[in-house]
Design a protein around this motif. Structure first.
Motif, PDB file in Angstrom:
ATOM      1  N   SER A 254       7.530   0.723  -6.678  1.00  0.00           N
ATOM      2  CA  SER A 254       6.239   0.611  -5.889  1.00  0.00           C
ATOM      3  C   SER A 254       6.197  -0.311  -4.723  1.00  0.00           C
ATOM      4  O   SER A 254       4.712   0.371  -4.250  1.00  0.00           O
ATOM      5  N   PHE A 255       5.662  -1.501  -6.078  1.00  0.00           N
ATOM      6  CA  PHE A 255       5.830  -2.374  -5.072  1.00  0.00           C
ATOM      7  C   PHE A 255       5.613  -3.307  -3.750  1.00  0.00           C
ATOM      8  O   PHE A 255       4.715  -3.433  -2.791  1.00  0.00           O
TER       9      PHE A 255
ATOM     10  N   PHE B 208       4.266  -2.725   0.380  1.00  0.00           N
ATOM     11  CA  PHE B 208       4.218  -3.985   0.967  1.00  0.00           C
ATOM     12  C   PHE B 208       4.688  -3.072   2.612  1.00  0.00           C
ATOM     13  O   PHE B 208       4.060  -3.771   3.407  1.00  0.00           O
ATOM     14  N   PHE B 209       5.434  -2.295   2.613  1.00  0.00           N
ATOM     15  CA  PHE B 209       5.761  -1.299   3.443  1.00  0.00           C
ATOM     16  C   PHE B 209       4.918  -0.776   4.635  1.00  0.00           C
ATOM     17  O   PHE B 209       4.909  -0.608   5.728  1.00  0.00           O
ATOM     18  N   LEU B 210       4.377  -0.176   3.314  1.00  0.00           N
ATOM     19  CA  LEU B 210       3.354   0.971   4.071  1.00  0.00           C
ATOM     20  C   LEU B 210       2.311  -0.009   4.495  1.00  0.00           C
ATOM     21  O   LEU B 210       1.381   0.569   5.379  1.00  0.00           O
TER      22      LEU B 210
ATOM     23  N   GLU C 259     -10.160   1.358  -3.226  1.00  0.00           N
ATOM     24  CA  GLU C 259     -11.101   1.317  -3.789  1.00  0.00           C
ATOM     25  C   GLU C 259     -10.945   2.464  -5.356  1.00  0.00           C
ATOM     26  O   GLU C 259     -11.182   2.624  -6.935  1.00  0.00           O
ATOM     27  N   ILE C 260     -11.036   4.393  -5.056  1.00  0.00           N
ATOM     28  CA  ILE C 260     -10.592   4.571  -5.793  1.00  0.00           C
ATOM     29  C   ILE C 260      -9.130   4.185  -6.252  1.00  0.00           C
ATOM     30  O   ILE C 260      -9.682   4.849  -7.592  1.00  0.00           O
ATOM     31  N   THR C 261      -8.124   3.173  -5.402  1.00  0.00           N
ATOM     32  CA  THR C 261      -7.115   3.713  -6.949  1.00  0.00           C
ATOM     33  C   THR C 261      -7.231   2.090  -8.376  1.00  0.00           C
ATOM     34  O   THR C 261      -7.004   1.988  -9.331  1.00  0.00           O
TER      35      THR C 261
ATOM     36  N   LYS D 167      -1.119  -0.067  -4.527  1.00  0.00           N
ATOM     37  CA  LYS D 167      -1.776  -1.059  -4.010  1.00  0.00           C
ATOM     38  C   LYS D 167      -2.359  -1.966  -3.945  1.00  0.00           C
ATOM     39  O   LYS D 167      -2.381  -3.354  -2.557  1.00  0.00           O
ATOM     40  N   VAL D 168      -1.398  -3.206  -5.155  1.00  0.00           N
ATOM     41  CA  VAL D 168      -0.813  -4.838  -5.047  1.00  0.00           C
ATOM     42  C   VAL D 168      -0.426  -4.760  -3.662  1.00  0.00           C
ATOM     43  O   VAL D 168      -0.755  -5.453  -3.285  1.00  0.00           O
TER      44      VAL D 168
END
Length: 110
Positions: free
Chosen positions: A34-35, A39-41, A68-70, A94-95
């Protein structure tokens, strides 16, 4: 909801996946994926928005709202409570996304 065969099948699949992800190594590997996907996104979003140069401000505002929602979803609970896998993976997405944007900003600044 009615107790149909399709509903029972979906419940059984969800229960088996939940049991499968209780293993700490599988959970950690999914969080790392997920991280890295975040990073790709981030790289893809900055490249695409920078290439067109038409909707930069709109895209940046939309990404800030999603971030901000996340954060609100993740930090609503006390810190030491056990969070669901979906919330943890969303936070690490998100991170990774934010980290990617910082690295892109450093590359542009140098």
């Amino acid at each position: 909801m009615q107790n149909t065969r399709l509903n029972n099948l979906f419940d059984a699949i969800a229960r088996q996946l939940g049991q499968w992800f209780l293993n700490p190594w599988r959970r950690m590997s999914l969080l790392i994926i997920s991280f890295l996907f975040g990073f790709f996104l981030g790289n893809a979003a900055s490249t695409t928005a920078g290439q067109r140069a038409e909707l930069d401000i709109v895209v940046a505002g939309f990404l800030v709202v999603l971030t901000e929602i996340t954060s609100r979803i993740f930090y609503r609970q006390p810190f030491f409570t056990r969070r669901s896998l979906l919330v943890d993976s969303l936070n690490l997405l998100k991170v990774g996304f934010t980290y990617s944007l910082f690295l892109e900003a450093f590359k542009l600044g140098s």
